[in-house]
Design a protein around this motif. Structure first.
Motif, PDB file in Angstrom:
ATOM      1  N   THR A   1      42.877  31.266  36.150  1.00  0.00           N
ATOM      2  CA  THR A   1      44.083  32.386  36.160  1.00  0.00           C
ATOM      3  C   THR A   1      44.170  33.249  35.077  1.00  0.00           C
ATOM      4  N   LEU A   2      43.714  32.701  33.914  1.00  0.00           N
ATOM      5  CA  LEU A   2      43.930  33.353  32.689  1.00  0.00           C
ATOM      6  C   LEU A   2      42.539  34.746  32.641  1.00  0.00           C
ATOM      7  N   ALA A   3      41.520  34.132  33.499  1.00  0.00           N
ATOM      8  CA  ALA A   3      40.336  35.175  33.506  1.00  0.00           C
ATOM      9  C   ALA A   3      40.660  36.433  34.303  1.00  0.00           C
ATOM     10  N   VAL A   4      41.737  36.570  34.945  1.00  0.00           N
ATOM     11  CA  VAL A   4      41.959  37.780  35.805  1.00  0.00           C
ATOM     12  C   VAL A   4      42.536  38.856  34.843  1.00  0.00           C
ATOM     13  N   LEU A   5      43.347  38.125  33.630  1.00  0.00           N
ATOM     14  CA  LEU A   5      43.809  39.094  32.746  1.00  0.00           C
ATOM     15  C   LEU A   5      42.741  39.669  31.943  1.00  0.00           C
ATOM     16  N   THR A   6      41.476  39.261  31.906  1.00  0.00           N
ATOM     17  CA  THR A   6      40.222  39.951  31.205  1.00  0.00           C
ATOM     18  C   THR A   6      39.401  40.934  32.010  1.00  0.00           C
ATOM     19  N   PRO A   7      38.421  41.284  31.490  1.00  0.00           N
ATOM     20  CA  PRO A   7      37.740  42.483  32.117  1.00  0.00           C
ATOM     21  C   PRO A   7      37.268  41.844  33.371  1.00  0.00           C
ATOM     22  N   LEU A   8      37.156  40.561  33.653  1.00  0.00           N
ATOM     23  CA  LEU A   8      36.698  39.921  34.758  1.00  0.00           C
ATOM     24  C   LEU A   8      37.540  40.283  35.987  1.00  0.00           C
ATOM     25  N   GLY A   9      39.006  40.396  35.795  1.00  0.00           N
ATOM     26  CA  GLY A   9      39.860  40.534  36.599  1.00  0.00           C
ATOM     27  C   GLY A   9      39.736  41.821  37.548  1.00  0.00           C
ATOM     28  N   ALA A  10      40.252  42.079  38.701  1.00  0.00           N
ATOM     29  CA  ALA A  10      40.156  43.177  39.547  1.00  0.00           C
ATOM     30  C   ALA A  10      41.556  43.606  40.271  1.00  0.00           C
TER      31      ALA A  10
END
Length: 399
Positions: free
Chosen positions: A110-119
């Motif tokens: 869920t936190l990864a969504v807020l990183t450059p991995l998120g779309a």
């Protein structure tokens, strides 16, 4: 005494290992709730037909292949069913021991969504692109891990026999566990998922037997939070416009109110029996946006009419009814709490999705369980079915 009679006596004699023989005969398959399983399969089958009808002519979406979404939806359903079977096979108690790990993985994704991995898709940064046209929406699985994590904390001492109800400290720990992913999802912002998670939290607390003061306090905090969210400008402009269109349906019918107006036209044109599958003018004419996902119910209303749409509502009701029965008959508070969270999730999300197509709820982008197209939502829904089945199949601890 005959041989057959002697066998029956030995079979029910604990000191001769009779319980293991009885367990082998009374298999897990016989302890499953086949009604809820068949209802979920029927919903997925109907949803597959509706997804195909909504996308077969949309070349800008299906990459020129009319069967593109049909095949992918069948694949999603198959994978979801396989995950549900695996969930039952692993067992409720084994999964309970793995809850901390599952919760941690869910928070990281869920936190990864807020990183450059998120779309960002349809205005919300809620996805992680995996390549090859595949993506994952972590918030869908957060609905499961919050219910599991809170249930583990709230039921721990109760199931152990130390207390009758969770104490205030345990309730605070459970709320803290739920708050972390909710805040992350709110920052995306994915208001629809936050609404579902809040409903799950309330249902879990009610099922656990927590003090009513906690429920009242959370409701008051929720109202205050909504005011602060609005005043601080956390919501994006498109989300504010959706609420404005809900408050005033006549507001900008060709703009912010377009989706809802077209959805109501499509459902209203279906009448009693509908225009026939694959023959809906609104669907064929592509007047309703996101018809394979958020507005899938409009396809049912137009092409299958009141009868078809009512069948979907009836099947969802069957799923909820059987889930309530599983929650009531669970031998452990943990199982009751998990089932209650799933019931609240399915009930609220179904009401919100169908309600927004009828104009009685704001548009939030929540899918219709088992029916809407989407891998993450389909997998999460079937995992929930697997959890319900594992709770149903679980034997009493004393056995």
């Amino acid at each position: 005494m005959s041989t057959a009679q002697g066998y029956r006596v030995r079979r029910f004699t604990p000191e001769r290992g009779a319980w293991s023989r009885l367990t082998a005969r009374d298999s897990v398959l016989r302890r499953l709730d086949w009604v809820i399983l068949l209802a979920a399969l029927a919903l997925s089958a109907i949803g597959t037909l509706l997804v195909y009808s909504a996308t077969r002519n949309r070349t800008e979406l299906n990459q020129g292949d009319p069967y593109y979404f049909l095949l992918r939806n069948l694949l999603n359903t198959g994978i979801g069913l396989a995950i549900a079977i695996a969930t039952v096979w692993v067992g409720n108690r084994a999964l309970r021991g793995a809850v901390p790990i599952l919760y941690g993985i869910s928070c990281l994704f869920t936190l990864a969504v807020l990183t450059p991995l998120g779309a960002t898709i349809n205005g919300a940064r809620s996805w992680i692109q995996l390549g090859g046209g595949f993506s994952i929406q972590p918030s869908e699985f957060t609905k499961i891990t919050i219910a599991l994590g809170m249930a583990m904390l709230l039921a721990g001492k109760v199931d152990a026999g130390d207390r009758r109800h969770p104490d205030h400290r345990t309730v605070m720990q459970a709320l803290g566990l739920a708050a972390l992913p909710i805040v992350i999802i709110l920052l995306m912002p994915d208001l629809g998922s936050v609404m579902v998670l809040v409903v799950i939290v309330l249902a879990v607390l009610l099922a656990s037997g927590a003090s009513n003061r906690w429920i009242a306090g959370l409701l008051g905090t929720g109202v205050l939070g909504c005011v602060l969210i609005w005043q601080l400008g956390v919501l994006d402009e498109y989300q504010i416009n959706r609420f404005a269109a809900f408050a005033n349906p006549a507001l900008d019918p060709s703009g912010v109110g377009y989706n809802t107006n077209q959805a109501r036209i499509a459902i209203g044109s279906g009448g009693l029996s509908g225009s026939g599958l694959f023959h809906g003018s609104q669907t064929t004419g592509q007047f309703v946006p996101e018809q394979q996902t958020d507005f899938i119910f409009t396809v049912a209303g137009e092409e299958l009419g009141f009868v078809g749409a009512g069948t979907i509502v009836f099947l969802l009701g069957v799923v909820l009814w059987r889930a309530c029965r599983i929650a009531r008959e669970s031998t452990e508070l943990y199982g009751t709490i998990v089932a209650a969270g799933i019931i609240a999730w399915f009930a609220f999300q179904s009401f919100e999705n169908i309600g927004m197509t009828l104009g009685i709820m704001p548009v939030t982008g929540l899918p219709l369980p088992f029916v809407s197209y989407g891998g993450s939502s389909m997998f999460a829904a079937w995992i929930a079915v697997g959890l319900l089945q594992s709770i149903k199949a679980q034997r009493p601890v004393s056995a």
